[in-house]
Motif scaffolding. Structure first.
Motif, PDB file in Angstrom:
ATOM      1  N   LEU A  29       0.846  -1.191   0.000  1.00  0.00           N
ATOM      2  CA  LEU A  29       0.000   0.000   0.000  1.00  0.00           C
ATOM      3  C   LEU A  29       0.883   1.243   0.000  1.00  0.00           C
ATOM      4  O   LEU A  29       1.800   1.360   0.817  1.00  0.00           O
ATOM      5  N   THR A  30       0.612   2.163  -0.922  1.00  0.00           N
ATOM      6  CA  THR A  30       1.372   3.405  -1.025  1.00  0.00           C
ATOM      7  C   THR A  30       0.414   4.579  -1.151  1.00  0.00           C
ATOM      8  O   THR A  30      -0.598   4.489  -1.855  1.00  0.00           O
ATOM      9  N   LEU A  31       0.722   5.679  -0.459  1.00  0.00           N
ATOM     10  CA  LEU A  31      -0.031   6.922  -0.593  1.00  0.00           C
ATOM     11  C   LEU A  31       0.909   8.017  -1.065  1.00  0.00           C
ATOM     12  O   LEU A  31       1.994   8.201  -0.497  1.00  0.00           O
ATOM     13  N   LEU A  32       0.505   8.742  -2.092  1.00  0.00           N
ATOM     14  CA  LEU A  32       1.237   9.899  -2.585  1.00  0.00           C
ATOM     15  C   LEU A  32       0.473  11.158  -2.212  1.00  0.00           C
ATOM     16  O   LEU A  32      -0.741  11.245  -2.422  1.00  0.00           O
ATOM     17  N   SER A  33       1.178  12.144  -1.661  1.00  0.00           N
ATOM     18  CA  SER A  33       0.540  13.383  -1.239  1.00  0.00           C
ATOM     19  C   SER A  33       1.331  14.569  -1.773  1.00  0.00           C
ATOM     20  O   SER A  33       2.560  14.598  -1.702  1.00  0.00           O
ATOM     21  N   ALA A  34       0.626  15.565  -2.291  1.00  0.00           N
ATOM     22  CA  ALA A  34       1.295  16.768  -2.778  1.00  0.00           C
ATOM     23  C   ALA A  34       1.777  17.644  -1.631  1.00  0.00           C
ATOM     24  O   ALA A  34       2.652  18.489  -1.818  1.00  0.00           O
ATOM     25  N   ASP A  35       1.196  17.463  -0.432  1.00  0.00           N
ATOM     26  CA  ASP A  35       1.579  18.303   0.701  1.00  0.00           C
ATOM     27  C   ASP A  35       2.364  17.496   1.728  1.00  0.00           C
ATOM     28  O   ASP A  35       3.024  16.516   1.396  1.00  0.00           O
ATOM     29  N   SER A  36       2.269  17.883   2.992  1.00  0.00           N
ATOM     30  CA  SER A  36       3.061  17.235   4.047  1.00  0.00           C
ATOM     31  C   SER A  36       2.554  15.854   4.423  1.00  0.00           C
ATOM     32  O   SER A  36       3.237  15.115   5.139  1.00  0.00           O
ATOM     33  N   ALA A  37       1.340  15.511   3.990  1.00  0.00           N
ATOM     34  CA  ALA A  37       0.691  14.230   4.314  1.00  0.00           C
ATOM     35  C   ALA A  37       0.373  14.088   5.795  1.00  0.00           C
ATOM     36  O   ALA A  37       0.124  12.983   6.282  1.00  0.00           O
ATOM     37  N   ALA A  38       0.381  15.197   6.522  1.00  0.00           N
ATOM     38  CA  ALA A  38      -0.058  15.136   7.922  1.00  0.00           C
ATOM     39  C   ALA A  38      -1.545  14.831   7.978  1.00  0.00           C
ATOM     40  O   ALA A  38      -2.311  15.259   7.112  1.00  0.00           O
ATOM     41  N   PHE A  39      -1.950  14.097   9.013  1.00  0.00           N
ATOM     42  CA  PHE A  39      -3.367  13.781   9.178  1.00  0.00           C
ATOM     43  C   PHE A  39      -4.014  14.836  10.065  1.00  0.00           C
ATOM     44  O   PHE A  39      -3.532  15.128  11.155  1.00  0.00           O
ATOM     45  N   TYR A  40      -5.097  15.413   9.577  1.00  0.00           N
ATOM     46  CA  TYR A  40      -5.811  16.435  10.340  1.00  0.00           C
ATOM     47  C   TYR A  40      -7.275  16.402   9.949  1.00  0.00           C
ATOM     48  O   TYR A  40      -7.661  15.764   8.950  1.00  0.00           O
ATOM     49  N   SER A  41      -8.089  17.102  10.736  1.00  0.00           N
ATOM     50  CA  SER A  41      -9.525  17.178  10.460  1.00  0.00           C
ATOM     51  C   SER A  41      -9.802  18.435   9.646  1.00  0.00           C
ATOM     52  O   SER A  41      -9.745  19.554  10.164  1.00  0.00           O
ATOM     53  N   ALA A  55      -1.830  25.797  12.719  1.00  0.00           N
ATOM     54  CA  ALA A  55      -1.763  24.698  11.760  1.00  0.00           C
ATOM     55  C   ALA A  55      -1.055  23.496  12.382  1.00  0.00           C
ATOM     56  O   ALA A  55      -1.443  22.340  12.176  1.00  0.00           O
ATOM     57  N   GLU A  56      -0.033  23.779  13.159  1.00  0.00           N
ATOM     58  CA  GLU A  56       0.728  22.693  13.792  1.00  0.00           C
ATOM     59  C   GLU A  56      -0.125  21.933  14.811  1.00  0.00           C
ATOM     60  O   GLU A  56      -0.051  20.702  14.908  1.00  0.00           O
ATOM     61  N   SER A  57      -0.948  22.642  15.565  1.00  0.00           N
ATOM     62  CA  SER A  57      -1.760  21.960  16.576  1.00  0.00           C
ATOM     63  C   SER A  57      -2.940  21.214  15.959  1.00  0.00           C
ATOM     64  O   SER A  57      -3.482  20.289  16.571  1.00  0.00           O
ATOM     65  N   LEU A  58      -3.353  21.599  14.736  1.00  0.00           N
ATOM     66  CA  LEU A  58      -4.427  20.870  14.062  1.00  0.00           C
ATOM     67  C   LEU A  58      -3.933  19.549  13.481  1.00  0.00           C
ATOM     68  O   LEU A  58      -4.727  18.626  13.273  1.00  0.00           O
ATOM     69  N   ALA A  59      -2.641  19.463  13.194  1.00  0.00           N
ATOM     70  CA  ALA A  59      -2.079  18.232  12.646  1.00  0.00           C
ATOM     71  C   ALA A  59      -1.974  17.184  13.750  1.00  0.00           C
ATOM     72  O   ALA A  59      -1.198  17.327  14.689  1.00  0.00           O
ATOM     73  N   GLU A 122      -4.498  38.357  -4.569  1.00  0.00           N
ATOM     74  CA  GLU A 122      -4.187  38.379  -3.142  1.00  0.00           C
ATOM     75  C   GLU A 122      -5.380  37.983  -2.275  1.00  0.00           C
ATOM     76  O   GLU A 122      -5.274  37.979  -1.046  1.00  0.00           O
ATOM     77  N   VAL A 123      -6.514  37.671  -2.915  1.00  0.00           N
ATOM     78  CA  VAL A 123      -7.661  37.160  -2.167  1.00  0.00           C
ATOM     79  C   VAL A 123      -7.306  35.778  -1.627  1.00  0.00           C
ATOM     80  O   VAL A 123      -6.863  34.897  -2.358  1.00  0.00           O
ATOM     81  N   LEU A 124      -7.471  35.585  -0.329  1.00  0.00           N
ATOM     82  CA  LEU A 124      -7.070  34.340   0.319  1.00  0.00           C
ATOM     83  C   LEU A 124      -8.147  33.269   0.210  1.00  0.00           C
ATOM     84  O   LEU A 124      -9.343  33.576   0.130  1.00  0.00           O
ATOM     85  N   THR A 125      -7.728  32.022   0.212  1.00  0.00           N
ATOM     86  CA  THR A 125      -8.628  30.877   0.342  1.00  0.00           C
ATOM     87  C   THR A 125      -8.009  29.927   1.360  1.00  0.00           C
ATOM     88  O   THR A 125      -6.789  29.930   1.564  1.00  0.00           O
ATOM     89  N   VAL A 126      -8.845  29.123   2.000  1.00  0.00           N
ATOM     90  CA  VAL A 126      -8.357  28.142   2.970  1.00  0.00           C
ATOM     91  C   VAL A 126      -8.954  26.783   2.606  1.00  0.00           C
ATOM     92  O   VAL A 126     -10.151  26.549   2.774  1.00  0.00           O
ATOM     93  N   ASN A 127      -8.089  25.904   2.097  1.00  0.00           N
ATOM     94  CA  ASN A 127      -8.556  24.601   1.652  1.00  0.00           C
ATOM     95  C   ASN A 127      -7.752  23.451   2.232  1.00  0.00           C
ATOM     96  O   ASN A 127      -8.119  22.302   2.073  1.00  0.00           O
ATOM     97  N   ASP A 128      -6.643  23.780   2.889  1.00  0.00           N
ATOM     98  CA  ASP A 128      -5.833  22.735   3.510  1.00  0.00           C
ATOM     99  C   ASP A 128      -5.037  23.331   4.665  1.00  0.00           C
ATOM    100  O   ASP A 128      -5.155  24.519   4.979  1.00  0.00           O
TER     101      ASP A 128
END
Length: 381
Positions: A29-41, A55-59, A122-128
């Motif tokens: 089993l292999t998982l590829l992630s574009a980001d840090s692959a940290a598990f969070y809600s 961000a660190e405490s959510l991970a 410069e409009v911000l979005t939050v998706n991860d």
């Protein structure tokens, strides 16, 4: 070669990996992630500010911890460039990954409305998690936020921001918040509750331009009014990530098209979560993802299992106006029946023969959630 290769380390990717590992303890089993692959809600992203979450405490777990837990290879920072379904390999900048079965858990991208101005980028979005970290950093020393979008995520962010002490103005072209989920009477109740909490609502209006000022930003509305704030956040909605699949010749529509076994037009490739379209449904919520993962795991392990969706009410994280909604299926024949009560409002969508097809419960009426959920038909039987 991995018996199963999963693209994505969000809730969909990690949940199907966890469920698959229970059934196939020895499979590769292999998982590829574009980001840090940290598990969070991910749902915590829209209500973490008031709780002073970084961000660190959510991970909750790192990629290394997830790899150990799953007995899998987890590859953070591995952005997929191409899927080759003929050779059954996935290409990244660092190399190729062959697969037996491929799972697309790619998620969705936020989008902003077309606007003019020198600050549109410069409009911000939050998706991860990384977006959330940048957003928190941008808020330091700031006082006011203009929020584009009065839907579910927009209202959650607005409530979180105002609770955290910011001045918040929400702009949305519809006449009441959560317009896709709530009938007008319920939407107007929510509007009053959000305004009481201190949120300014500019409804029935649309942002036409975003420009820089010496100290922040100006948002010009289509009607000509000009609003000013320190930051602009867009929470308009999400678009399923379908480009990789489409480029590989896999059938796509609004999302990556899959059957009830979550199989794409390529029999070795599956999809679930925010990127997938099941029987015409794109459901970017936690419960559909969990149900899909629990069905896909046995399919991947050799026991084809169709996904079934029971009634799945959505809890909106707006403490200023507690809300639970289970909208009727698109195109359902019937009407909304409104029951105001002290401190809340209950809306029931009834068919012509008196069957309950959906509901919206706000304020004190959320106490009816369990009773009404049991009377709803399944989303997919």
């Amino acid at each position: 070669m991995s018996d199963v290769l999963i693209l994505g380390s969000g809730l969909a990717g990690y949940t199907v990996a966890r469920e698959f590992r229970k059934l196939a303890p020895d499979a590769s089993l292999t998982l590829l992630s574009a980001d840090s692959a940290a598990f969070y809600s991910k749902p915590m992203l829209s209500n973490g500010l008031a709780a002073n979450k970084t961000a660190e405490s959510l991970a909750m777990k790192s990629a290394e911890q997830m790899a150990t837990e799953l007995k899998a290879a987890v590859r953070p920072g591995s952005r997929v460039e191409q899927i080759d379904p003929v050779r059954k390999v996935v290409k990244t900048a660092s190399g190729e990954y062959p697969y037996g079965k491929l799972v697309l858990a790619l998620g969705a991208d936020p989008f902003t409305p077309p606007m003019q101005g020198d600050a549109v980028t410069e409009v911000l979005t939050v998706n991860d998690l990384s977006d959330y970290g940048r957003f928190r950093a941008a808020l330091l020393g700031k006082r006011s936020v203009i929020l584009l979008g009065g839907g579910l995520i927009g209202c959650e962010f607005a409530n979180d921001l105002v609770t955290a002490g910011f001045e918040v103005t929400v702009i949305d072209p519809m006449q009441w918040p959560l317009s896709r989920l709530l009938p007008q009477a319920a939407g107007e109740f929510m509007m009053r509750q959000l305004e009481t909490a201190g949120i300014t609502l500019r409804l029935g209006e649309q942002a036409a331009a975003v420009n820089r000022t010496a100290v922040g930003y100006q948002v010009t509305l289509a009607g000509g009014d000009v609003l000013e704030a320190d930051l602009v956040l867009s929470a308009i909605g999400l678009r399923p990530r379908i480009a990789l699949a489409a480029a590989a010749g896999i059938k796509t529509a609004r999302g990556i098209v899959v059957d009830r076994h979550l199989q794409t037009s390529d029999p070795a490739i599956f999809a679930l979560g925010d990127c997938a379209e099941v029987e015409g449904l794109v459901l970017p919520f936690v419960l559909p993802i969990m149900n899909a993962a629990r069905a896909l795991a046995p399919t991947l392990a050799g026991t084809p299992t169709p996904v079934r969706y029971p009634a799945m009410p959505v809890v909106v994280k707006t403490p200023a106006c507690p809300t639970v909604v289970s909208p009727p299926a698109i195109g359902s024949a019937g009407e909304w029946r409104i029951e105001p009560e002290d401190g809340g409002i209950a809306a029931s969508f009834m068919s012509e023969d008196g069957a309950l097809l959906g509901f919206a419960l706000l304020g004190t009426a959320t106490a009816r959630k369990q009773a009404l959920t049991g009377a709803l038909p399944p989303v997919l039987a």
